[in-house]
Enzyme design. Structure first.
Site, PDB file in Angstrom:
ATOM      1  N   GLY A 173     -43.240  -3.743  32.550  1.00 52.08           N
ATOM      2  CA  GLY A 173     -43.786  -2.385  32.563  1.00 52.08           C
ATOM      3  C   GLY A 173     -42.778  -1.352  32.085  1.00 52.08           C
ATOM      4  CE1 TYR A 174     -45.150   3.706  31.239  1.00 52.88           C
ATOM      5  CE2 TYR A 174     -46.066   2.433  33.069  1.00 52.88           C
ATOM      6  CZ  TYR A 174     -46.245   3.244  31.967  1.00 52.88           C
ATOM      7  OH  TYR A 174     -47.513   3.599  31.581  1.00 52.88           O
ATOM      8  CG  ASP A 175     -38.994  -2.558  35.595  1.00 51.56           C
ATOM      9  OD1 ASP A 175     -39.292  -1.598  36.342  1.00 51.56           O
ATOM     10  OD2 ASP A 175     -39.184  -3.740  35.911  1.00 51.56           O
ATOM     11  CG  HIS A 180     -42.284   0.571  43.171  1.00 48.55           C
ATOM     12  ND1 HIS A 180     -41.279  -0.040  42.447  1.00 48.55           N
ATOM     13  CD2 HIS A 180     -43.434   0.306  42.494  1.00 48.55           C
ATOM     14  CE1 HIS A 180     -41.808  -0.631  41.384  1.00 48.55           C
ATOM     15  NE2 HIS A 180     -43.099  -0.428  41.387  1.00 48.55           N
ATOM     16  NE  ARG A 181     -44.984  -4.761  42.957  1.00 48.04           N
ATOM     17  CZ  ARG A 181     -44.589  -4.156  41.831  1.00 48.04           C
ATOM     18  NH1 ARG A 181     -43.413  -4.405  41.298  1.00 48.04           N
ATOM     19  NH2 ARG A 181     -45.386  -3.293  41.240  1.00 48.04           N
ATOM     20  CG  ASP A 215     -53.465   0.445  42.076  1.00 42.95           C
ATOM     21  OD1 ASP A 215     -53.836  -0.344  41.185  1.00 42.95           O
ATOM     22  OD2 ASP A 215     -53.463   1.675  41.909  1.00 42.95           O
TER      23      ASP A 215
HETATM   24  O1  LIG Z   1     -54.063  -4.762  38.855  1.00 48.09           O
HETATM   25  P1  LIG Z   1     -53.147  -5.957  38.734  1.00 48.09           P
HETATM   26  O2  LIG Z   1     -53.854  -7.229  38.356  1.00 48.09           O
HETATM   27  O3  LIG Z   1     -52.262  -6.140  39.937  1.00 48.09           O
HETATM   28  O4  LIG Z   1     -52.108  -5.699  37.498  1.00 48.09           O
HETATM   29  P2  LIG Z   1     -51.850  -4.288  36.752  1.00 48.09           P
HETATM   30  O5  LIG Z   1     -50.725  -4.480  35.791  1.00 48.09           O
HETATM   31  O6  LIG Z   1     -53.138  -3.753  36.213  1.00 48.09           O
HETATM   32  O7  LIG Z   1     -51.329  -3.392  37.944  1.00 48.09           O
HETATM   33  P3  LIG Z   1     -51.770  -1.922  38.405  1.00 48.09           P
HETATM   34  O8  LIG Z   1     -53.213  -1.730  38.169  1.00 48.09           O
HETATM   35  O9  LIG Z   1     -51.231  -1.750  39.795  1.00 48.09           O
HETATM   36  O10 LIG Z   1     -50.943  -1.008  37.416  1.00 48.09           O
HETATM   37  C1  LIG Z   1     -49.547  -0.952  37.607  1.00 48.09           C
HETATM   38  C2  LIG Z   1     -48.829  -0.527  36.348  1.00 48.09           C
HETATM   39  O11 LIG Z   1     -47.743   0.331  36.715  1.00 48.09           O
HETATM   40  C3  LIG Z   1     -46.547  -0.051  36.102  1.00 48.09           C
HETATM   41  N1  LIG Z   1     -45.635  -0.615  37.123  1.00 48.09           N
HETATM   42  C4  LIG Z   1     -45.927  -0.943  38.412  1.00 48.09           C
HETATM   43  N2  LIG Z   1     -44.869  -1.486  39.025  1.00 48.09           N
HETATM   44  C5  LIG Z   1     -43.881  -1.524  38.104  1.00 48.09           C
HETATM   45  C6  LIG Z   1     -42.562  -1.994  38.130  1.00 48.09           C
HETATM   46  O12 LIG Z   1     -42.052  -2.588  39.195  1.00 48.09           O
HETATM   47  N3  LIG Z   1     -41.841  -1.867  37.021  1.00 48.09           N
HETATM   48  C7  LIG Z   1     -42.343  -1.305  35.907  1.00 48.09           C
HETATM   49  N4  LIG Z   1     -43.596  -0.850  35.793  1.00 48.09           N
HETATM   50  C8  LIG Z   1     -44.360  -0.955  36.886  1.00 48.09           C
HETATM   51  C9  LIG Z   1     -46.922  -1.111  35.075  1.00 48.09           C
HETATM   52  O13 LIG Z   1     -47.233  -0.469  33.861  1.00 48.09           O
HETATM   53  C10 LIG Z   1     -48.169  -1.736  35.670  1.00 48.09           C
HETATM   54  O14 LIG Z   1     -49.005  -2.329  34.677  1.00 48.09           O
HETATM   55 MG   LIG Z   2     -54.659  -3.174  37.456  1.00 50.26          MG
END
Ligand SMILES: O=P(O)(O)OP(=O)(O)OP(=O)(O)OC[C@H]1O[C@@H](n2cnc3c(O)ncnc32)[C@H](O)[C@@H]1O
Ligand SMILES: [Mg+2]
EC number: 3.6.1.66
Length: 201
Positions: A155-157, A182-183, A71
């Site tokens: 995402g926000y990259d 972060h991951r 998450d």
């Molecule tokens: O819950 P899952 O199925 O894993 O997929 P999700 O996209 O809903 O994942 P999250 O609930 O953890 O929400 C994470 C959000 O944060 C942002 N995010 C997380 N890691 C990112 C990254 O490495 N680069 C850019 N944005 C990121 C992106 O908008 C993701 O959709």
């Molecule tokens: Mg999610």
């Protein structure tokens, strides 16, 4: 080897990164994109850690396997930590990266460069059948740009600037992102535990 880990994500960007990040561990890596009928887990926790545990434990019960859940999200200082745990659904329930970035840029339009500090945060939970769930975390510091740059990542990259590399996350190669993200940092914290987790399997 018969050792297998399931990553509890339906996010294609994350899935791709985990496949690369786990490749050195000599494990078979599956994600929810490979598994049929996996339940949708509601992210009702108050923290990244709580949500990661909810996802990992639900999918571990469903598959009876070792499951890692991520998450993660973007924490922006000028917005008191928003979008935070709501990063995926910032601009609405349908989860749209494009709309999320538009909303972020508009919320920050009057904020000066030096105040645009932010970090990506990642909590990883490992649910192991009949054992206690483990949780680790990692982060990556940066600044939010005024406009998009780069097309890699997800995402926000495109608006997350990494000062030490003078590029946005979306301008980095996947290898570069996977060495500083972060991951990646969360996984570094898990690494010392990996052999023990899979030792008996
Ligand atoms: O819950 P899952 O199925 O894993 O997929 P999700 O996209 O809903 O994942 P999250 O609930 O953890 O929400 C994470 C959000 O944060 C942002 N995010 C997380 N890691 C990112 C990254 O490495 N680069 C850019 N944005 C990121 C992106 O908008 C993701 O959709
Ligand atoms: Mg999610």
């Amino acid at each position: 080897m018969g050792r297998k880990v399931i990553i509890a994500t339906k996010n294609k960007g994350k899935a791709k990164e985990f496949e690369a990040l786990f490749s050195k561990f000599n494990l078979e890596v599956l994600t929810l994109l490979d598994i049929e009928n996996a339940p949708d887990v509601e992210e009702t926790g108050a923290t990244f850690e709580e949500n990661a545990v909810l996802k990992a434990e639900a999918i571990s019960r469903f598959t009876r396997s070792i499951v890692v859940a991520d998450d993660s999200g973007l924490v922006v200082d000028a917005l008191d930590g928003r979008p935070g745990i709501y990063s995926a659904r910032y601009a609405g329930e349908e989860k749209n990266d494009e709309a999320n970035i538009n909303k972020l840029l508009s919320e920050l339009k009057d904020v000066q460069q030096e105040e645009r500090t932010a970090r990506f945060y990642c909590a990883l939970a490992v649910a192991i059948p009949e054992e206690e769930t483990l949780v680790v975390a990692g982060k990556c510091e940066g600044l939010i740009m005024n406009e998009r740059r780069g097309t890699n990542g997800f995402g926000y990259d495109p608006v997350f600037y990494v000062p030490s590399l003078e590029q946005t996350m979306a301008e980095l190669s996947s290898e570069q992102k996977n060495s500083i993200s972060h991951r990646a940092n969360a996984l570094k914290n898990l690494q010392p535990l990996i052999e023990r987790i899979f030792a008996k399997r």
